[in-house]
Design an enzyme around this catalytic site. Structure first.
Site, PDB file in Angstrom:
ATOM      1  N   SER A 112     -18.812  31.163  10.456  1.00 36.54           N
ATOM      2  CA  SER A 112     -19.110  30.163  10.503  1.00 36.54           C
ATOM      3  C   SER A 112     -20.337  29.325  11.457  1.00 36.54           C
ATOM      4  CB  SER A 112     -17.846  29.463  11.794  1.00 36.54           C
ATOM      5  OG  SER A 112     -16.566  29.371  11.142  1.00 36.54           O
ATOM      6  N   HIS A 133     -21.371  29.905   3.669  1.00 35.57           N
ATOM      7  CA  HIS A 133     -20.313  29.217   4.534  1.00 35.57           C
ATOM      8  C   HIS A 133     -19.801  28.089   3.911  1.00 35.57           C
ATOM      9  CE1 HIS A 133     -20.017  25.978   7.928  1.00 35.57           C
ATOM     10  NE2 HIS A 133     -19.025  26.761   8.194  1.00 35.57           N
ATOM     11  N   GLU A 145     -22.624  26.332   2.057  1.00 36.29           N
ATOM     12  CA  GLU A 145     -23.992  26.537   2.382  1.00 36.29           C
ATOM     13  C   GLU A 145     -24.632  28.160   2.090  1.00 36.29           C
ATOM     14  OE1 GLU A 145     -25.007  24.375   6.503  1.00 36.29           O
ATOM     15  OE2 GLU A 145     -22.779  24.892   6.315  1.00 36.29           O
ATOM     16  N   ASN A 184     -23.007  22.423  10.546  1.00 34.53           N
ATOM     17  CA  ASN A 184     -22.428  22.425  11.703  1.00 34.53           C
ATOM     18  C   ASN A 184     -23.554  22.139  12.702  1.00 34.53           C
ATOM     19  OD1 ASN A 184     -19.760  23.008  11.915  1.00 34.53           O
ATOM     20  ND2 ASN A 184     -19.862  25.095  11.409  1.00 34.53           N
TER      21      ASN A 184
HETATM   22  N1  LIG Z   1     -11.013  28.111   9.567  1.00 31.57           N
HETATM   23  C1  LIG Z   1     -12.232  27.246   9.211  1.00 31.57           C
HETATM   24  O1  LIG Z   1     -11.987  26.046   9.227  1.00 31.57           O
HETATM   25  C2  LIG Z   1     -13.448  28.082   8.662  1.00 31.57           C
HETATM   26  C3  LIG Z   1     -14.518  27.481   8.178  1.00 31.57           C
HETATM   27  C4  LIG Z   1     -15.659  28.062   7.624  1.00 31.57           C
HETATM   28  C5  LIG Z   1     -15.810  29.418   8.009  1.00 31.57           C
HETATM   29  N2  LIG Z   1     -14.696  30.210   8.700  1.00 31.57           N
HETATM   30  C6  LIG Z   1     -15.098  31.496   9.067  1.00 31.57           C
HETATM   31  O2  LIG Z   1     -14.157  32.414   8.033  1.00 31.57           O
HETATM   32  C7  LIG Z   1     -13.846  33.309   8.753  1.00 31.57           C
HETATM   33  C8  LIG Z   1     -12.421  33.428   8.652  1.00 31.57           C
HETATM   34  O3  LIG Z   1     -11.701  32.408   9.200  1.00 31.57           O
HETATM   35  P1  LIG Z   1     -10.385  32.089   9.079  1.00 31.57           P
HETATM   36  O4  LIG Z   1     -10.123  30.785   9.561  1.00 31.57           O
HETATM   37  O5  LIG Z   1      -9.815  32.404   7.795  1.00 31.57           O
HETATM   38  O6  LIG Z   1      -9.345  33.150   9.891  1.00 31.57           O
HETATM   39  P2  LIG Z   1      -8.048  33.746   9.847  1.00 31.57           P
HETATM   40  O7  LIG Z   1      -7.747  34.290  11.202  1.00 31.57           O
HETATM   41  O8  LIG Z   1      -7.201  32.683   9.277  1.00 31.57           O
HETATM   42  O9  LIG Z   1      -8.157  34.734   8.780  1.00 31.57           O
HETATM   43  C9  LIG Z   1      -8.808  36.048   9.231  1.00 31.57           C
HETATM   44  C10 LIG Z   1      -7.992  37.027   8.316  1.00 31.57           C
HETATM   45  O10 LIG Z   1      -8.801  38.314   8.433  1.00 31.57           O
HETATM   46  C11 LIG Z   1      -8.082  39.621   8.659  1.00 31.57           C
HETATM   47  N3  LIG Z   1      -8.647  40.684   9.216  1.00 31.57           N
HETATM   48  C12 LIG Z   1      -9.098  40.865  10.503  1.00 31.57           C
HETATM   49  N4  LIG Z   1      -9.638  41.947  10.478  1.00 31.57           N
HETATM   50  C13 LIG Z   1      -9.759  42.455   9.265  1.00 31.57           C
HETATM   51  C14 LIG Z   1     -10.320  43.689   8.612  1.00 31.57           C
HETATM   52  N5  LIG Z   1     -10.814  44.599   9.374  1.00 31.57           N
HETATM   53  N6  LIG Z   1     -10.296  43.796   7.402  1.00 31.57           N
HETATM   54  C15 LIG Z   1      -9.797  43.044   6.802  1.00 31.57           C
HETATM   55  N7  LIG Z   1      -9.232  41.875   7.248  1.00 31.57           N
HETATM   56  C16 LIG Z   1      -9.101  41.625   8.380  1.00 31.57           C
HETATM   57  C17 LIG Z   1      -6.993  38.881   9.510  1.00 31.57           C
HETATM   58  O11 LIG Z   1      -5.620  39.855   9.379  1.00 31.57           O
HETATM   59  C18 LIG Z   1      -6.752  37.538   8.893  1.00 31.57           C
HETATM   60  O12 LIG Z   1      -5.787  37.515   7.856  1.00 31.57           O
HETATM   61  C19 LIG Z   1     -14.458  33.454  10.179  1.00 31.57           C
HETATM   62  O13 LIG Z   1     -15.489  34.145  10.429  1.00 31.57           O
HETATM   63  C20 LIG Z   1     -14.503  31.829  10.440  1.00 31.57           C
HETATM   64  O14 LIG Z   1     -15.470  31.686  11.415  1.00 31.57           O
HETATM   65  C21 LIG Z   1     -13.727  29.418   9.063  1.00 31.57           C
END
Ligand SMILES: NC(=O)c1ccc[n+]([C@@H]2O[C@H](COP(=O)([O-])OP(=O)(O)OC[C@H]3O[C@@H](n4cnc5c(N)ncnc54)[C@H](O)[C@@H]3O)[C@@H](O)[C@H]2O)c1
Length: 301
Positions: A112, A133, A145, A184
């Site tokens: 993010s 992104h 992005e 953002n």
């Molecule tokens: N949630 C949002 O609105 C959003 C929007 C844009 C970007 N992001 C970014 O996307 C990424 C994921 O966010 P999310 O909301 O899906 O999080 P989430 O917590 O829902 O999912 C993350 C997943 O990664 C897994 N994980 C952790 N360590 C791992 C590893 N070493 N190998 C494989 N899997 C692993 C976890 O078990 C989990 O299932 C983050 O970097 C976040 O900042 C999130």
């Protein structure tokens, strides 16, 4: 765009949705997660989304959960990471991924806000590394992005932009790896002033949101700010800036008002109160309203 082999790392909120988008347009997608329960439920969650959206259910057949990281990425043309927002975790993961992929496999992070340079700087082949992104939910919000670092090759950017455009997304090229990328930065410039208006007692939080939703928020989906500036005239925009900008919030730090909310445990939906109070029913109603709105917009695209 011909069929590609895609590996998605992380099967959480974003990862399973990204896998779904690529599978729907015909790519073979392998998805992996370090938590078994998360990986095991990925296909069920994708199936439910496809059903809910009326999308082709056969897309699910192209998604393969794979608990082993090396096996998940070995044949990939493109790897996109969506694990937790944790710099050392992401750095370690990409170092491991690089040991198992082809030299030309493109590597993308869905961070993010963490600079892509910080995540990818330690890689041996940095020209194939970039950021993508996405916005939540990935299958409803069109923007992705595509962020290049000083090392990213033009070909890697071009291929990734084409991959996302062909998947029905709206890719936007971010030419410099700045914190917050484009979306953002814009969003938080607005939030800074929104919080300041409340902090200064100019209005309450509900009024800030009403003003936005009932005025320029209505136009934003079809009229960007710079289109709007051209529409009203850059001379008028300049005149307004001369009057308004000296009074607009410009502190380079988080608002003390926001810091106090957090210190007081007023964390928003998760504690039942943030800028405003939220009952469980109000939370559910707002979430449903947003999803309904995004679905309608997608149907009209
Ligand atoms: N949630 C949002 O609105 C959003 C929007 C844009 C970007 N992001 C970014 O996307 C990424 C994921 O966010 P999310 O909301 O899906 O999080 P989430 O917590 O829902 O999912 C993350 C997943 O990664 C897994 N994980 C952790 N360590 C791992 C590893 N070493 N190998 C494989 N899997 C692993 C976890 O078990 C989990 O299932 C983050 O970097 C976040 O900042 C999130």
């Amino acid at each position: 765009m011909s069929k590609a082999k895609i590996a998605v790392l992380g099967a959480g909120l974003m990862g399973h949705g990204i896998a779904q988008v690529f599978a729907l347009v015909g790519h073979d997608v392998t998805i992996t997660d370090s938590i078994k329960a998360s990986l095991d439920s990925a296909k069920t969650r994708i199936a439910a989304n496809l059903r809910d959206l009326g999308d082709d259910a056969s897309a699910l057949e192209r998604v393969t959960p794979q608990p082993d990281l090396a096996a998940a990425v070995r044949d990939a043309d493109y790897v996109v990471e969506a694990v937790a927002e944790d710099l050392p975790l992401k750095q370690k993961l990409f170092a491991e991924v690089e040991r198992h992929v082809r030299p030309d496999t493109i590597l993308a992070s869905n961070t993010s806000v963490i600079p892509i340079t910080a995540i990818m700087g330690g890689l041996k082949r940095r020209e194939r590394a970039l950021g993508t992104h996405w916005w939540n939910p990935p299958f409803l919000v069109p923007l992705v992005e595509v962020i290049g670092t000083e090392w990213t090759s033009a070909q890697a950017i071009e291929w990734t932009m084409a991959l996302h455009a062909a998947a029905g997304k709206k890719p936007a090229h971010v030419k410099k790896d700045v914190p917050g990328f484009i979306g953002n930065r814009l969003q938080h410039a607005l939030w800074r002033e929104a919080i300041s208006l409340v902090e200064r007692g100019i209005c309450d939080a509900e009024t800030v949101d009403t003003v936005i939703k009932a005025s320029f928020g209505r136009r934003l989906a079809v009229l960007g700010p710079l289109e709007n500036a051209d529409l009203v005239g850059t001379d008028l925009t300049l005149a307004i800036h001369k009057t308004v900008l000296p009074d607009i919030e410009s502190r380079p730090l988080p608002s003390p008002y926001l810091e106090k909310l957090v210190a007081d445990g007023k964390l928003g939906f998760k504690s039942g109160e943030g800028f405003r109070k939220w009952s469980p029913e109000q939370q559910a109603a707002l979430r449903a309203k947003v999803v309904q709105h995004l679905k309608k917009a997608r149907a009209e695209d």
